[in-house]
Enzyme design. Structure first.
Site, PDB file in Angstrom:
ATOM      1  N   GLU A 121       0.795  -1.219   0.000  1.00  6.04           N
ATOM      2  CA  GLU A 121       0.000   0.000   0.000  1.00  6.04           C
ATOM      3  C   GLU A 121       0.832   1.276   0.000  1.00  6.04           C
ATOM      4  OE1 GLU A 121      -3.295   0.512  -0.268  1.00  6.04           O
ATOM      5  OE2 GLU A 121      -3.642  -1.632  -0.554  1.00  6.04           O
ATOM      6  N   SER A 491     -51.785 -31.078  30.225  1.00 10.21           N
ATOM      7  CA  SER A 491     -51.668 -31.414  31.649  1.00 10.21           C
ATOM      8  C   SER A 491     -50.550 -30.658  32.359  1.00 10.21           C
ATOM      9  CB  SER A 491     -51.445 -32.920  31.809  1.00 10.21           C
ATOM     10  OG  SER A 491     -52.581 -33.635  31.378  1.00 10.21           O
TER      11      SER A 491
END
Length: 757
Positions: A121, A491
């Site tokens: 870079e 139940s």
């Protein structure tokens, strides 16, 4: 005289020389007046032009610098960073952010990574003053010759200035502002500070910002641990994060990675041997799973709560640290238990087919993409695949970009010997991955008929949610069946009835008549359509007899039962009808689990919660959760109920759990037509609930009770929850109810019921 008159001013003779006055006495020479005026005008114009140019340049600089941020602000600059979610043991379980970023220090970037970035870079980063004139001149020449603007000339500092403060527009004004900012940054910050800001800010594709987050995403490691090939690959990405993506364009990524390696070799950062080895290395991706894939429903609930408390923007940008109640290890067990339980259910009912086929939708099997392919295809996972080829004894399918092979043993349970009899190219199948040999995946054919399941577990002592599963696949349905769905409880509602009866003076050893009864037109029956006559309350509860439950509800009053259920934390609207005693009411799994935790807590309810504490990025506390505690029933009532819950496990509907040989209690639940199957139960330390059913309330099939469909999932989870706790006991275990505690037979007359359907 005539001769002298003809001499010009430049003709000098001895005679004339002597005649001329001395220099000091001669008059000053002046050019003609016209020439003096022209020269003066030119000088004035030149001064005006220079002044105008200087003023214009100063004005331009003023205009384009007036809106520039103060570089001193960078001392307090905090980039948008990821909010991280941790489990109760400090393990990362999820995150969310607008920009996925983890901010680290300069020394946290491996030297090989720093060298790779600078080589590709900005080779002169350490020596230039922010702007590289040679690169700018070269780029300008390239752009002029090629009539394009593709040649870059930005240094790391210029890229940082652009990424922090400016747009990507290619205009003169933006470039000038970029240069001005760059010069200020170079004057104010050190090279290490500039590099650190750059390395934490740059975009690397796939929603990832900064090299630490990039290392975590692409290689599942920290930036300080990167190898040369890995560092070179990451350094290759800033120029074109999507163009050189190793996921989407692996060939281009490979080529640019090797270009980075060549540049490092040219700069003397690595040796020939290192370069050759790195060039020949594979990309070596080890992609991290999606951040919220282990506990997606839990993390989503956490996000919603944080948004309400702190606001969406702060939650997604400020890098908060969120410490939750979840146990990552138990969550993984919960995930596996749910999917294993659903697979067993599917295989009990045989191959049903009804597969979707991508060709019917005019889609290409080679390019089709399924939503759950965002998760990694690893052994142990259940995933969808698209069939690409069918032979009698081999099926080839695709999961994302991976090939999957199925052999006859992998579909043996379907009853088919030849794959051609029931599978076709383009079918979307469901598979349980079993192996990955590095080339292809292997798995067993499963089925996804649409049946769903949910699991929720909480810590009894704190109310913290330990595990949460809201369905089969979060990628296909984000609806949370553990917290958002309200289903008939069957139940599993009966404990509220029996608790009200115990508080009304009933004991487990009292007898009740399990005989035919009716309330007006309402004529109830037991699950097995039999009647057992005089039985104990304890036996009626353990065997989940319907008639005794209804008689008890009629005795204490259904209004009192409903009021008690609300006291337990049930918020659902419950109409005052007697069949409510059998679970003809819709309640969420979260409410049921929280309510059941009251029993092992000696009658105390601790409201469930997900978050323990929240801090900002610097560790400053923002939120500390205080448990909400309330007394629901007396310790005596809780311990009496515990004895009956334990009897369900010992020789009732939950007797399959007895093999765990641990202090456990619980209750099954099954609704009419087998549309909902439940099991909610607890150990002294953990309460867990499981629900199984279809979203559209389709029947699970005959015999798919809570004990058959939900209890195996619960059992698999609780095996892990009780590991390492062999000696834990319930509060009342030290003082069991005396065997001699007997009661009289309870007579309930049908007309005593205050309410009926």
């Amino acid at each position: 005289m005539d001769r002298l008159d003809r001499r010009g001013p430049w003709d000098v003779t001895e005679e004339s020389f002597h005649r001329r006055p001395a220099r000091a006495q001669r008059p000053e020479f002046r050019p003609p007046a016209r020439r003096r005026k022209v020269a003066g005008s030119l000088a004035l114009v030149l001064l005006v032009v220079l002044a105008a140019a200087a003023g214009s340049l100063g004005g331009v600089l003023l205009i384009y610098s007036v809106d520039l941020p103060q570089i001193s602000e960078l001392e307090h600059y905090r980039p948008m960073s990821t909010t991280e979610i941790y489990d109760r043991n400090g393990q990362l379980i999820g995150s969310f952010a607008l920009q996925r970023r983890t901010v680290v220090r300069y020394q946290d970037f491996a030297p090989v990574l720093r060298d790779a970035i600078i080589s590709i870079e900005d080779k002169n980063f350490e020596s230039h003053w922010g702007v590289n004139l040679f690169r700018i001149a070269g780029a300008a020449y390239h752009d002029m010759v090629s009539h394009t603007r593709s040649q870059g000339a930005s240094t790391l500092t210029m890229q940082l200035a652009r990424n922090l403060f400016l747009s990507d527009r290619r205009t003169f004004s933006r470039k000038l502002q970029e240069v001005l900012l760059t010069l200020q940054m170079e004057h104010t910050l050190t090279k290490q500070q500039i590099f650190t800001l750059y390395a934490n800010q740059i975009y690397l594709g796939s929603g990832v910002y900064g090299f630490e987050a990039g290392a975590e995403f692409y290689f599942s490691k920290h930036a300080s641990q990167l190898t040369l090939p890995e560092a070179a690959l990451l350094a290759a990405l800033p120029k074109g994060p999507e163009e050189y993506s190793p996921i989407r364009n692996p060939t281009r990524a490979f080529e640019r990675r090797n270009l980075v390696i060549d540049e490092m070799l040219e700069d003397g950062k690595i040796t020939d041997a290192q370069a050759n080895a790195a060039r020949n290395a594979p990309l070596g991706l080890h992609l991290a799973p999606p951040p919220n894939s282990v506990a997606p429903w839990f993390v989503e609930n956490v996000r919603e709560e944080l948004d309400r408390r702190f606001g969406t923007q702060r939650v997604h940008e400020a890098g908060l640290k969120v410490y939750t109640t979840l146990d990552l290890n138990l969550q993984k067990v919960a995930n596996q238990a749910v999917l294993t339980g659903l697979e067993a259910y599917e295989q009990r009912h045989g191959w049903r087919g009804h597969l979707l086929n991508v060709l019917d939708a005019d889609l290409n099997p080679e390019t089709f993409w399924h939503p759950d392919w965002s998760n990694p295809a690893v052994p142990g996972a259940w995933m969808h695949a698209v069939v690409t080829d069918v032979e009698p004894y081999q099926v080839t399918a695709r999961i994302a970009k991976r090939t999957l092979l199925l052999a006859p043993d992998d579909w043996k349970w379907t009853g088919f010997t030849s794959a051609e009899k029931f599978l076709h190219v383009g079918d979307i199948i469901y598979v349980h991955l079993t192996a990955d040999d590095g080339t292809v995946l292997h798995g067993e054919l499963a089925e996804d008929s649409g049946v769903e399941a949910a699991l929720l577990a909480i810590d009894n002592s704190t109310g913290g949610v330990l595990a949460m599963v809201g369905g089969r696949d979060f990628n296909l349905s984000q609806f949370n069946r553990a917290t958002q769905a309200e289903r008939q409880t069957g139940s599993s509602f009966k404990p509220y009835v029996y608790t009200a009866a115990v508080e009304d003076g009933i004991t487990p050893q009292d007898h009740i008549l399990d005989t035919p009864v009716s309330w007006g037109s309402y004529v109830p029956h037991n699950y097995d359509h039999r009647f057992e006559g005089s039985i104990t309350i304890e036996h009626a509860f353990a065997d989940s007899r319907n008639i005794p439950a209804l008689k008890l509800a009629a005795r204490v009053g259904i209004h009192n039962v409903i009021a008690l259920a609300h006291k337990f934390g049930v918020t659902s609207n419950i109409p005052p009808f007697l069949p409510i005693a059998l679970g003809a009411v819709e309640i969420s799994l979260e409410q049921q689990v929280s309510a059941y935790s009251v029993f092992p807590n000696d009658g105390v309810r601790i409201a469930p919660h997900l978050i323990r504490k929240v801090t900002d990025a610097q560790g400053i506390p923002l939120l500390q959760t205080e448990p909400q505690v309330s007394e629901v029933i007396t310790a005596k009532t809780a311990r009496t109920m515990i004895a009956m819950f334990k009897d369900v496990i010992a020789h009732g509907t939950g007797e399959n759990v007895a093999a765990l040989h641990h202090a456990l209690g619980g209750k099954t639940g099954t609704t009419n037509n087998y549309t909902d199957a439940w099991f909610v139960g607890f150990s002294p330390s953990t309460t867990c609930g499981v629900w199984v059913g279809y979203d559209d309330r389709e029947s699970l099939g005959k015999g798919e009770t809570g004990a058959h469909a939900a209890l195996p999932i619960w059992t698999e989870f609780m095996k892990a929850a009780i590991t390492g706790k062999p000696d834990e006991t319930f509060p009342g275990d030290a003082f069991p109810l005396p065997d001699s505690m007997k009661g009289s037979t309870i007579q309930i007359q049908p007309h005593s019921a205050a309410s009926h359907p």
